[in-house]
Scaffold this active site. Structure first.
Site, PDB file in Angstrom:
ATOM      1  N   ARG A  97      33.636  27.324  21.678  1.00 30.66           N
ATOM      2  CA  ARG A  97      34.980  26.906  21.258  1.00 30.66           C
ATOM      3  C   ARG A  97      35.135  25.390  21.435  1.00 30.66           C
ATOM      4  O   ARG A  97      35.021  24.886  22.552  1.00 30.66           O
ATOM      5  CB  ARG A  97      36.013  27.653  22.109  1.00 30.66           C
ATOM      6  CG  ARG A  97      37.435  27.187  21.921  1.00 30.66           C
ATOM      7  CD  ARG A  97      37.992  27.580  20.573  1.00 30.66           C
ATOM      8  NE  ARG A  97      39.422  27.351  20.505  1.00 30.66           N
ATOM      9  CZ  ARG A  97      40.130  27.472  19.392  1.00 30.66           C
ATOM     10  NH1 ARG A  97      39.547  27.826  18.253  1.00 30.66           N
ATOM     11  NH2 ARG A  97      41.421  27.260  19.409  1.00 30.66           N
ATOM     12  N   THR A 150      44.761  65.788  42.006  1.00 30.74           N
ATOM     13  CA  THR A 150      46.104  65.247  41.795  1.00 30.74           C
ATOM     14  C   THR A 150      47.064  66.263  41.162  1.00 30.74           C
ATOM     15  O   THR A 150      46.685  67.038  40.295  1.00 30.74           O
ATOM     16  CB  THR A 150      46.014  64.001  40.895  1.00 30.74           C
ATOM     17  OG1 THR A 150      45.147  63.069  41.521  1.00 30.74           O
ATOM     18  CG2 THR A 150      47.373  63.359  40.673  1.00 30.74           C
ATOM     19  N   THR A 162      44.598  54.795  45.197  1.00 34.95           N
ATOM     20  CA  THR A 162      45.074  53.454  44.831  1.00 34.95           C
ATOM     21  C   THR A 162      44.526  52.429  45.822  1.00 34.95           C
ATOM     22  O   THR A 162      44.157  52.774  46.950  1.00 34.95           O
ATOM     23  CB  THR A 162      46.607  53.374  44.884  1.00 34.95           C
ATOM     24  OG1 THR A 162      47.020  53.620  46.232  1.00 34.95           O
ATOM     25  CG2 THR A 162      47.259  54.391  43.949  1.00 34.95           C
ATOM     26  N   SER A 170      48.619  60.117  46.044  1.00 35.65           N
ATOM     27  CA  SER A 170      48.192  59.448  47.274  1.00 35.65           C
ATOM     28  C   SER A 170      48.388  60.371  48.475  1.00 35.65           C
ATOM     29  O   SER A 170      47.584  60.382  49.397  1.00 35.65           O
ATOM     30  CB  SER A 170      49.010  58.171  47.470  1.00 35.65           C
ATOM     31  OG  SER A 170      48.748  57.272  46.418  1.00 35.65           O
ATOM     32  N   GLN A 227      36.949  20.733  33.071  1.00 33.40           N
ATOM     33  CA  GLN A 227      36.861  21.254  34.433  1.00 33.40           C
ATOM     34  C   GLN A 227      37.818  22.426  34.666  1.00 33.40           C
ATOM     35  O   GLN A 227      37.506  23.358  35.414  1.00 33.40           O
ATOM     36  CB  GLN A 227      37.159  20.135  35.437  1.00 33.40           C
ATOM     37  CG  GLN A 227      36.590  20.417  36.785  1.00 33.40           C
ATOM     38  CD  GLN A 227      36.751  19.247  37.730  1.00 33.40           C
ATOM     39  OE1 GLN A 227      37.845  18.696  37.864  1.00 33.40           O
ATOM     40  NE2 GLN A 227      35.677  18.859  38.369  1.00 33.40           N
ATOM     41  N   GLU A 243      41.118  57.345  41.884  1.00 33.99           N
ATOM     42  CA  GLU A 243      40.298  57.639  43.071  1.00 33.99           C
ATOM     43  C   GLU A 243      40.865  56.975  44.318  1.00 33.99           C
ATOM     44  O   GLU A 243      40.139  56.449  45.151  1.00 33.99           O
ATOM     45  CB  GLU A 243      38.830  57.278  42.849  1.00 33.99           C
ATOM     46  CG  GLU A 243      38.209  58.264  41.892  1.00 33.99           C
ATOM     47  CD  GLU A 243      36.729  58.511  42.089  1.00 33.99           C
ATOM     48  OE1 GLU A 243      36.121  58.897  41.107  1.00 33.99           O
ATOM     49  OE2 GLU A 243      36.192  58.346  43.187  1.00 33.99           O
TER      50      GLU A 243
END
Lengths: 259, 388
Positions: free
Chosen positions: B267, B125, B365, B131, B278, B363
């Site tokens: 909790r 890079t 995007t 990219s 749920q 590595e």
């Protein structure tokens, strides 16, 4: 530098309990591990070998499955493993154990240094190290917390005491027992694990080490365990509630029957 | 789920798990707070032979494949992907040498890399080339029997900490993509320096710096492979390494799920543990489903790569996208399940959420990965229509 490390397979203390009826240790389903103190002894031996050269032999007395702890020690860097195993060894106390180990050590080879964990977490006696040294006729230092200096001619050690430590210089041959914290045992390496998986462990029987049948196992053990029991479970106790005065009245009432 | 791992693979998992539990988890918060490079942890990994996993046995390594490294990185990721990134970047740095280096070059660098005596870094890079790798400005010009390198690499993991740097530079601009070459630069080479450590949102245990080359002179034999093959080497390197990044995502998500479930069981709200509601249960269930689906894909992709197929770009990109998007989602949801506690630094999930973001960026995007998958589909279906 030839180093022998005596190690022991023990039940994992986290999972140990007694059968409430028979008062025997429940072994089924309880994992066996290397005695935690022995990890430090193996690591210290490997470090000394890395420093001074030579080899590290791990020795254990136990049933055939005790070979697992030898493999574990090899994965941590030990060079060889020796299993002393025989039905005749069953029921050995620390006296018979140190006799057996001493006979085995004499069969294995000449040694410069013997290392042990300071005690095993099952019996917690801390007797085998000193007893083995006595039988082999070598000096010993227990509870070593640090090896300050190591050379081919001897060691400078710190022995842990209640109020600090003793600084000792020792010559070879010598036997040491080590405490937790003397080092940080390494994580077994991949190559070590691969080597341990396939390595042939030397196996010695009572006959191989020339043991006197009267000195090993139950016959050679002056200590006989008469009874093992769990301490009685304590009751929950009684919790008094209400105002402080009410609680005091309740307490006095509850004590009256005993007066 | 049982993924039918071999004995050796189980050993790798156990070893990496022990390192993670004993060396990484107790220290990860401090490393993050202090931006501290995990030198001691990497030394412990080296001692345990983890650096040797991708290196052939003839160079002192373990001779492992993609799945082997994936299994190790998944465990390390469970502890801290900052530490995992430092480890993974070192593997990435030696891949070009493994893939394309001469025998002499392999003998020179791989044994020390396998033993963890030397760390590596990968330098692709730049400010104008991320990219779009064709925007690379760094040049290497042959002068007598030396390469003269000029340019600046940006955001290089292990910068300043590595001893071996594999970098890409343009050796012939007129040839376009075939004008790029890979070279090895060593710490201490004249004209080579590293910039200050970048301040990052996450993975703060890892070191990220610029690599600065000012008339940096290196011997001619530091060229990796043939001149002009740099892009091919990069593509092959990244195809092999991306599942490792996916694996860090698996580990991170597993850790986030573990934290969230344990918290939800303890909790109490409205008189019950919140896992009894749920709304919470479904969140946790979705986290677990996504994680297991990603694990199956990553392991499958790694096994595919280990079979040395002609083309592995598509599956490599697929698993990177899926597992890292999943990791971001699972980490975010773990913070949500834990509410205010999750947002506090006292608990590890806020770090996981900060850390997870980089997985979608570095590595390649995740947008670039989707390009790769899309382009591969385009090619496959073109062939399919021709072949009927």
């Amino acid at each position: 530098m030839n180093i022998i490390v005596c190690i022991k397979q023990v039940l994992d203390a986290k999972d140990v309990h007694l059968d409430p009826v028979t008062n025997n240790l429940v072994r089924e389903g309880v994992p066996s591990i290397m005695n935690p103190y022995d990890h430090y002894a193996v690591e210290e031996a490997v470090r000394l070998r890395e420093l001074l050269g030579g080899k590290v032999t791990v020795l254990t007395m136990g049933p055939p499955q005790a070979e697992e702890v030898l493999r574990q020690a090899v994965s941590c860097g030990a060079d060889h493993g020796v299993l002393v195993s025989d039905r005749a060894f069953a029921g050995a106390d620390t006296w018979a154990t140190s006799y057996t180990l001493a006979m085995a050590v004499q069969v294995i080879e000449a040694f410069d240094l013997i290392l042990l964990g300071k005690q095993a977490i099952d019996g917690d006696t801390a007797q085998v190290g000193p007893s083995l040294a006595m039988r082999l006729g070598v000096p010993y230092v227990t509870c070593v917390q640090k090896v300050r200096e190591a050379s081919d001619s001897g060691l400078i050690l710190e022995r842990m005491m209640d109020d600090g430590y003793d600084l000792l210089a020792v010559d070879y041959p010598v036997l040491l027992t080590v405490v937790k914290g003397i080092n940080q045992p390494r994580v077994p390496s991949l190559k070590g694990k691969m080597r341990a998986k396939t390595m042939e462990m030397r196996k010695l029987s009572a006959a191989d080490i020339g043991a006197d049948p009267l000195c090993i196992g139950l016959p050679g053990s002056p200590t006989q365990v008469e009874k093992v029991f769990s301490p009685p479970v304590r009751s929950q106790g009684t919790v008094f509630t209400g105002s402080l005065d009410e609680q005091i009245d309740q307490l006095v009432d509850s004590l009256k029957p005993y007066l | 789920m049982d993924y039918f791992l071999s004995e050796e693979q189980k050993m790798i998992v156990d070893t990496a798990r022990q390192i993670t539990n004993e060396y990484i988890i107790p220290h990860r918060a401090a490393l993050d707070e202090q931006d501290k490079f995990p030198r001691e942890i990497l030394n412990a990994m080296a001692q345990a032979d983890l650096f040797g996993i991708p290196v052939p046995e003839e160079f002192g390594g373990f001779g492992g494949g993609c799945l082997d490294i994936v299994l190790a990185l998944e465990q390390l990721g469970r502890g801290c992907i900052g530490v995992g990134t430092a480890f993974a970047a070192s593997s990435l740095g030696i891949y070009p040498i493994l893939q394309a280096g001469s025998q002499e070059m392999r003998e020179r660098y791989l044994p020390d890399a396998a033993a963890g005596k030397k760390f590596a870094a990968f330098g692709l890079t730049e400010a104008n080339a991320g990219s779009d790798a064709s925007g690379i400005q760094t040049t290497a010009v042959l002068d007598g029997d030396e390469w003269v390198v000029n340019g600046t690499k940006q955001w290089i993991t292990n910068g300043g900490e590595a001893q071996i740097y594999t970098i890409v530079a343009i050796t012939d601009r007129s040839k376009g993509p075939r004008g790029a070459s890979m070279l090895v630069v060593e710490e201490g080479d004249p004209g080579f320096s590293c910039g200050p450590k970048e301040k990052k949102m996450g993975i703060r245990a890892s070191s990220t710096t610029e690599l600065i080359f000012k008339d940096c002179r290196i011997p001619q034999d530091r060229l990796i492979g043939r001149k002009g093959t740099g892009f091919i080497t990069i593509m092959k390197t990244l195809d092999s390494s991306r599942p490792g990044i996916a694996a860090l995502g698996l580990g991170l998500a597993q850790a986030a799920l573990d934290e969230a479930v344990c918290y939800a069981k303890q909790r109490i709200q409205f008189g019950k543990p919140i896992i009894a509601f749920q709304a919470v249960q479904h969140m946790l269930a979705d986290m677990a489903i996504q994680l297991e689906a990603a694990r199956a894909l990553v392991y499958g992709a790694a096994r595919h790569i280990d079979a040395h197929p002609h083309n592995m770009s598509k599956v490599s990109s697929m698993c990177k996208v899926f597992a890292t998007d999943m990791a971001m989602k699972v980490a975010t949801d773990a913070v949500q399940v834990m509410g205010g506690y999750g947002y506090m630094r006292e608990y590890p999930v806020e770090k996981m959420m900060r850390d997870a973001k980089i997985l979608q960026i570095y590595e390649g995007t995740n947008q670039i990965q989707r390009n790769v998958v899309g382009q591969e589909l385009n090619k496959e279906y073109a062939r399919a229509s021709v072949n009927g």
